[in-house]
Design an enzyme around this catalytic site. Structure first.
Site, PDB file in Angstrom:
ATOM      1  N   ASP A  15       0.819  -1.220   0.000  1.00 39.18           N
ATOM      2  CA  ASP A  15       0.000   0.000   0.000  1.00 39.18           C
ATOM      3  C   ASP A  15       0.850   1.267   0.000  1.00 39.18           C
ATOM      4  OD1 ASP A  15      -2.186  -1.808   0.421  1.00 39.18           O
ATOM      5  OD2 ASP A  15      -1.731  -1.772   2.556  1.00 39.18           O
ATOM      6  N   GLU A 184     -11.522   0.788  -2.749  1.00 37.92           N
ATOM      7  CA  GLU A 184     -10.768   1.071  -1.523  1.00 37.92           C
ATOM      8  C   GLU A 184      -9.544   1.908  -1.862  1.00 37.92           C
ATOM      9  OE1 GLU A 184      -9.430  -2.695   0.020  1.00 37.92           O
ATOM     10  OE2 GLU A 184      -8.797  -3.400  -1.949  1.00 37.92           O
TER      11      GLU A 184
END
Length: 500
Positions: A15, A184
């Protein structure tokens, strides 16, 4: 023409988000339940990266992370620079959205401030609108905690980053976008009069990167897919961040899920099309090799892996599997990592131990080696080198009831609650060994040892496995059975990783 090849970070830097300050680029990534957390990487060319520290010394609340919580903790941070300070926002899916900030990338960083409390609040990203002085925050949702997913919520935020100014509004509902699911990881930007949200959907292994734009922060937003696998071997190009060089070039860093290797980081060229939408990669497909960014050439570099442990201190690449306690590692005058054989009822399951010192599994075939000497005199005291994931395997030394030291090799499958022998124990008469793991294709691992007469392979091939969100880890550990008094220690020397 100088080129680069993806991935530019070939290990589990999950991420990623990136920011430029002057001529320097900085990147952070998820660290989940490991401590220290929030790694901080630096680059001058977006290709060569070094690890310069961590922003989060311990996870809070400390008692919650006194034991391993491998899938919890720090999820999907955002890194920004505003008002002469660095800012990191992240979501803890069990607690809410946190924020820390610092005047310099190396700190000192503030203690975590809980900006928004609640279950399932993840992937936050702030935006300070330099034109109006307004501040905003967007975040996603984790269905496992909240029962909600595939939507993005927006807030007005106080410009000092300490509070939100409203209850929040649904600004993108993925259920209303045909074919979109598991939206997301939003990253929020202002460009060309638009509010932009770059966010992935479709799942980490098979999804795509989307872009959303609106004239007003609260919408309505229109969407487009701007990066997807197409005919390449880069599955599910997932969340990341956009950054612009001093000369005005645009680039996008994102991750690719690679099973036991975790989430490796790719660099994609980016430009703005004639219709005003971003174009990533090669017309929306990930590039494997590409012209380097137009930045001053830099020497080859990568986050450190090797370690001689000078004075008993370990390098920045190491993290504990939970908040550390005093006494787990001892500083001394020589080289070598001296780990205390911590007494624990969980000695037969490395997944439950907080005192495993870990670093990321390399993303290419590699040989990992470390020297070990067991000082612990307590029967059952043991130490070794591990490959740790949902399943684990380790090789090392153990003290027997008769005082002798044996070379042991053990493993546990994902569903097993305790380890078992992968090979027959054998005598290590000097209480020393050189330990090796050969990591081949598909993270298939062969363990070996040298107790003085050359390396010998041990046991069958072990296939490394990831955790739920985390790639497999290399680990150093020293433990002893429950009981009273000191259980001794173990010393690790000359940790090395080289190509296989």
């Amino acid at each position: 023409m100088r080129t680069y090849r993806n991935p530019v970070l070939n290990a589990d830097w999950s991420d990623p988000d990136v920011v430029r300050v002057g001529d320097d680029f900085y990147l952070t990534a998820s660290s989940f339940g490991r401590a220290p957390g929030l790694p901080l990487l630096h680059s001058r060319d977006l290709v060569n990266w070094t690890l310069v520290g961590h922003a989060l010394e311990r996870l809070e609340p400390a008692e919650e992370f006194a034991r391993p919580r491998h899938d919890c903790g720090v999820w999907a941070p955002s890194l920004r620079h505003h008002d002469d300070r660095f800012w990191i926002f992240w979501g803890d899916p069990d607690q809410g959205i946190f924020q820390i900030n610092a005047p310099e990338i190396r700190g000192p960083w503030t203690r975590p401030h809980l900006l928004k409390e609640g279950k399932g609040l993840i992937d936050p990203c702030p935006l300070w609108d330099e034109e109006t002085g307004d501040a905003y925050l967007v975040h996603a949702w984790a269905k496992s905690r909240s029962g909600v997913k595939n939507r993005l919520t927006g807030h007005r935020m106080h410009p000092d980053g300490t509070s939100l100014l409203d209850e929040g509004k649904l600004i993108v509902d993925g259920d209303r976008v045909p074919g979109w699911f598991t939206l997301e990881g939003p990253k929020l930007y202002r460009h060309d009069g638009w509010f932009w949200i770059l966010a992935p959907a479709g799942g980490v292994e098979t999804g795509w990167q989307g872009a959303f734009r609106a004239r007003d922060f609260f919408g309505p937003y229109e969407e487009r897919i701007v990066l997807e696998q197409k005919g390449t071997d880069v599955n599910g190009p997932h969340q990341g961040g956009w950054v612009r060089t001093p000369s005005g070039e645009d680039w996008f860093l994102h991750f690719q899920q690679r099973g036991p290797y975790g989430r490796v980081v790719h660099l994609q060229p980016m430009r703005w099309g004639p219709d005003g939408w971003p174009v990533l990669g090669d017309e929306g497909a990930p590039v494997r090799e590409h012209r380097r960014p137009g930045l001053p050439p830099q020497p080859d570099a990568a986050p450190a892996t090797d370690d001689d442990f000078p004075g008993g201190r370990f390098g920045r690449q190491w993290q504990w599997t939970a908040n550390p306690q005093d006494g787990w590692a001892t500083h001394h005058s020589g080289d070598g990592l001296r780990l205390t054989c911590v007494r624990t009822p969980d000695a037969h399951d490395l997944r439950k131990l907080p005192n495993v010192l870990t670093q990321r599994l390399p993303g290419t075939p590699s040989v990992v080696e470390v020297g070990l000497e067991l000082h612990g005199e307590e029967p059952g005291a043991r130490a070794g080198l591990a490959v740790l994931g949902d399943a684990f395997g380790w090789i090392g030394l153990q003290r027997g009831v008769d005082g002798t030291v044996h070379l042991v090799h053990r493993f546990a499958e994902a569903v097993a609650e305790a380890e078992r022998d992968a090979d027959h124990p054998r005598l290590a008469p000097r209480g020393r060994a050189r330990l090796r793991v050969e990591i081949g294709a598909d993270a298939r691992c062969r363990f070996a040892h040298d107790t003085g007469d050359g390396f010998r392979y041990s046991g069958p091939v072990f296939a490394a496995t990831p955790w739920r969100w985390v790639g497999a880890l290399l680990g150093l550990v020293a433990v002893a059975p429950e009981g009273g008094g000191a259980a001794g220690s173990a010393t690790f020397t000359e940790f090395r990783i080289r190509p296989l």
